[in-house]
Scaffold this motif. Structure first.
Motif, PDB file in Angstrom:
ATOM      1  N   PHE A  29      48.511  35.243  52.305  1.00  0.00           N
ATOM      2  CA  PHE A  29      48.010  34.972  53.753  1.00  0.00           C
ATOM      3  C   PHE A  29      48.423  36.063  54.050  1.00  0.00           C
ATOM      4  O   PHE A  29      48.327  36.451  54.974  1.00  0.00           O
ATOM      5  CB  PHE A  29      49.466  34.213  53.887  1.00  0.00           C
ATOM      6  N   ALA A  30      49.093  37.423  53.684  1.00  0.00           N
ATOM      7  CA  ALA A  30      48.388  38.679  54.144  1.00  0.00           C
ATOM      8  C   ALA A  30      47.409  39.266  53.759  1.00  0.00           C
ATOM      9  O   ALA A  30      46.466  39.651  54.274  1.00  0.00           O
ATOM     10  CB  ALA A  30      49.729  39.390  52.633  1.00  0.00           C
ATOM     11  N   ARG A  31      46.284  38.076  52.551  1.00  0.00           N
ATOM     12  CA  ARG A  31      45.004  38.830  52.399  1.00  0.00           C
ATOM     13  C   ARG A  31      44.083  38.255  53.667  1.00  0.00           C
ATOM     14  O   ARG A  31      42.909  38.767  53.996  1.00  0.00           O
ATOM     15  CB  ARG A  31      44.213  38.162  51.194  1.00  0.00           C
ATOM     16  N   LYS A  32      44.829  37.020  54.053  1.00  0.00           N
ATOM     17  CA  LYS A  32      44.486  35.991  55.138  1.00  0.00           C
ATOM     18  C   LYS A  32      43.866  37.036  56.303  1.00  0.00           C
ATOM     19  O   LYS A  32      43.341  36.667  57.688  1.00  0.00           O
ATOM     20  CB  LYS A  32      44.785  35.158  55.257  1.00  0.00           C
ATOM     21  N   GLY A  37      41.509  40.627  60.375  1.00  0.00           N
ATOM     22  CA  GLY A  37      40.900  41.417  61.819  1.00  0.00           C
ATOM     23  C   GLY A  37      42.748  41.737  61.237  1.00  0.00           C
ATOM     24  O   GLY A  37      42.474  43.244  63.102  1.00  0.00           O
ATOM     25  N   ALA A  38      43.785  41.500  61.467  1.00  0.00           N
ATOM     26  CA  ALA A  38      44.552  42.460  61.725  1.00  0.00           C
ATOM     27  C   ALA A  38      44.665  44.258  60.973  1.00  0.00           C
ATOM     28  O   ALA A  38      44.103  43.946  59.545  1.00  0.00           O
ATOM     29  CB  ALA A  38      46.032  41.956  60.799  1.00  0.00           C
ATOM     30  N   HIS A  39      45.633  44.675  61.374  1.00  0.00           N
ATOM     31  CA  HIS A  39      45.362  46.341  61.309  1.00  0.00           C
ATOM     32  C   HIS A  39      45.967  46.548  59.711  1.00  0.00           C
ATOM     33  O   HIS A  39      46.093  47.722  58.993  1.00  0.00           O
ATOM     34  CB  HIS A  39      45.829  46.956  62.645  1.00  0.00           C
ATOM     35  N   GLY A  40      47.489  45.547  59.825  1.00  0.00           N
ATOM     36  CA  GLY A  40      48.452  45.693  58.600  1.00  0.00           C
ATOM     37  C   GLY A  40      49.673  44.319  58.444  1.00  0.00           C
ATOM     38  O   GLY A  40      48.886  43.886  59.613  1.00  0.00           O
ATOM     39  N   VAL A  41      49.947  44.686  57.829  1.00  0.00           N
ATOM     40  CA  VAL A  41      51.387  43.455  57.924  1.00  0.00           C
ATOM     41  C   VAL A  41      52.717  43.719  57.287  1.00  0.00           C
ATOM     42  O   VAL A  41      52.723  45.023  57.276  1.00  0.00           O
ATOM     43  CB  VAL A  41      50.901  42.361  56.535  1.00  0.00           C
ATOM     44  N   THR A  42      53.511  43.337  58.355  1.00  0.00           N
ATOM     45  CA  THR A  42      55.255  43.678  57.488  1.00  0.00           C
ATOM     46  C   THR A  42      56.606  42.682  57.317  1.00  0.00           C
ATOM     47  O   THR A  42      55.515  41.170  57.191  1.00  0.00           O
ATOM     48  CB  THR A  42      55.162  43.653  59.617  1.00  0.00           C
ATOM     49  N   VAL A  63      48.194  44.684  48.485  1.00  0.00           N
ATOM     50  CA  VAL A  63      47.614  43.981  48.523  1.00  0.00           C
ATOM     51  C   VAL A  63      46.689  44.402  50.394  1.00  0.00           C
ATOM     52  O   VAL A  63      45.430  44.782  50.002  1.00  0.00           O
ATOM     53  CB  VAL A  63      48.274  42.785  49.959  1.00  0.00           C
ATOM     54  N   THR A  64      47.412  45.520  50.553  1.00  0.00           N
ATOM     55  CA  THR A  64      46.945  46.404  51.849  1.00  0.00           C
ATOM     56  C   THR A  64      45.887  47.675  51.111  1.00  0.00           C
ATOM     57  O   THR A  64      44.862  48.302  51.493  1.00  0.00           O
ATOM     58  CB  THR A  64      47.367  47.190  52.460  1.00  0.00           C
ATOM     59  N   ARG A  65      46.268  47.577  49.636  1.00  0.00           N
ATOM     60  CA  ARG A  65      45.634  49.071  49.144  1.00  0.00           C
ATOM     61  C   ARG A  65      44.337  48.485  48.769  1.00  0.00           C
ATOM     62  O   ARG A  65      42.994  49.151  48.673  1.00  0.00           O
ATOM     63  CB  ARG A  65      46.501  49.465  48.078  1.00  0.00           C
ATOM     64  N   ALA A  66      44.147  47.226  49.100  1.00  0.00           N
ATOM     65  CA  ALA A  66      42.516  46.135  48.632  1.00  0.00           C
ATOM     66  C   ALA A  66      42.241  46.216  49.704  1.00  0.00           C
ATOM     67  O   ALA A  66      40.702  46.154  49.691  1.00  0.00           O
ATOM     68  CB  ALA A  66      42.721  45.135  47.463  1.00  0.00           C
ATOM     69  N   PHE A  67      42.288  46.758  51.497  1.00  0.00           N
ATOM     70  CA  PHE A  67      41.832  47.024  52.508  1.00  0.00           C
ATOM     71  C   PHE A  67      41.965  48.280  53.335  1.00  0.00           C
ATOM     72  O   PHE A  67      42.796  48.270  53.552  1.00  0.00           O
ATOM     73  CB  PHE A  67      42.706  45.250  53.237  1.00  0.00           C
ATOM     74  N   PRO A  68      41.116  48.966  52.117  1.00  0.00           N
ATOM     75  CA  PRO A  68      41.041  49.938  53.194  1.00  0.00           C
ATOM     76  C   PRO A  68      41.216  49.818  54.872  1.00  0.00           C
ATOM     77  O   PRO A  68      39.991  49.609  55.437  1.00  0.00           O
ATOM     78  CB  PRO A  68      40.099  50.780  52.024  1.00  0.00           C
TER      79      PRO A  68
END
Length: 241
Positions: A29-32, A37-42, A63-68
């Motif tokens: 769900f973080a990847r989704k 278009g979300a800037h980040g996850v918390t 996960v966030t490292r995979a989305f620069p």
């Protein structure tokens, strides 16, 4: 100024934990969220790990490292267990929240007249590890005036009072508080009970806010609109990543 969306995944984690296996996957769900278009996850792991768990921190960092250009924000009360996990994973941001161990949800900001030294010491540890710091605050000018002494980079305004009863009167203290924080050299985040119905008015009235963290309402709204579509609705309100 564009305001960014960080999607709080605690409720996804709560559903996962109810069945004792990795379904739904918080990482998925973080990847989704980031792909939509979300800037980040918390996440906000609590001591009993009833929703987000400490091992989610490192997983979501990957996960966030995979989305620069995207970020991981980890919220929580800064006991040693929490800090050890955060310092090991090095998320982009750590938001310090003054929760009691068994608290249902966050419901107040820091009282820096009592906890200034505690918060300052924790912030110094986090900043030395290269982690941006934010502290959860009520829209109280006397408290915000003390925030620069903590060394934090940002404050996060606790928005329940506005979100519970949106109006010009309930919005006004947030506008004043955000202006004061910026004058003092602090960036401003916001969150708690913001949703698709009240967010546009909030960010228009408090344009200093650079990031909102939204989870509970977003998850409920996703039951009606679908997860990806709900993220896109928020992004449309706030502007693209």
């Amino acid at each position: 100024m564009t305001c960014k969306l960080s999607v709080n995944l605690n409720k996804i984690a709560l559903i996962r934990n109810a069945r004792g296996r990795d379904y739904p996957s918080v990482e998925s769900f973080a990847r989704k969220a980031l792909a939509a278009g979300a800037h980040g996850v918390t996440i906000h792991p609590r001591p009993d790990q009833r929703h987000a768990r400490y091992d989610d921190i490192a997983a979501l960092r990957e996960v966030t490292r995979a989305f620069p250009g995207t970020e991981l924000n980890v919220e929580g009360y800064p006991d040693e267990t929490f800090l050890s996990q955060v310092l090991a994973a090095k998320p982009d941001q750590c938001t310090l929240v003054p929760d009691e161990p068994g608290q249902l949800t966050s419901d107040h900001g820091w009282d820096l007249t009592r906890h200034l030294e505690q918060v300052r010491t924790v912030v110094a540890r986090l900043r030395s590890a290269g982690i941006r710091t934010s502290i959860f605050m009520d829209p109280d000018l006397a408290q915000i005036a003390l925030a620069p002494a903590t060394g934090a980079d940002r404050i996060e305004l606790y928005t329940e009072a506005y979100a519970h009863s949106p109006s010009a009167d309930t919005l006004a203290p947030y506008a004043v508080a955000a202006r004061k924080a910026v004058e003092l050299g602090l960036a401003v985040n916001a969150g708690h009970d913001l949703n698709l119905d009240n967010l546009a008015e909030f960010v228009a009235g408090v344009p200093q806010v650079v990031e909102v963290s939204i989870g509970h309402a977003l998850t409920v709204e996703a039951l009606e609109f679908g997860f990806d579509a709900t993220i896109r609705r928020y992004v449309a309100i706030l502007g693209p990543r």
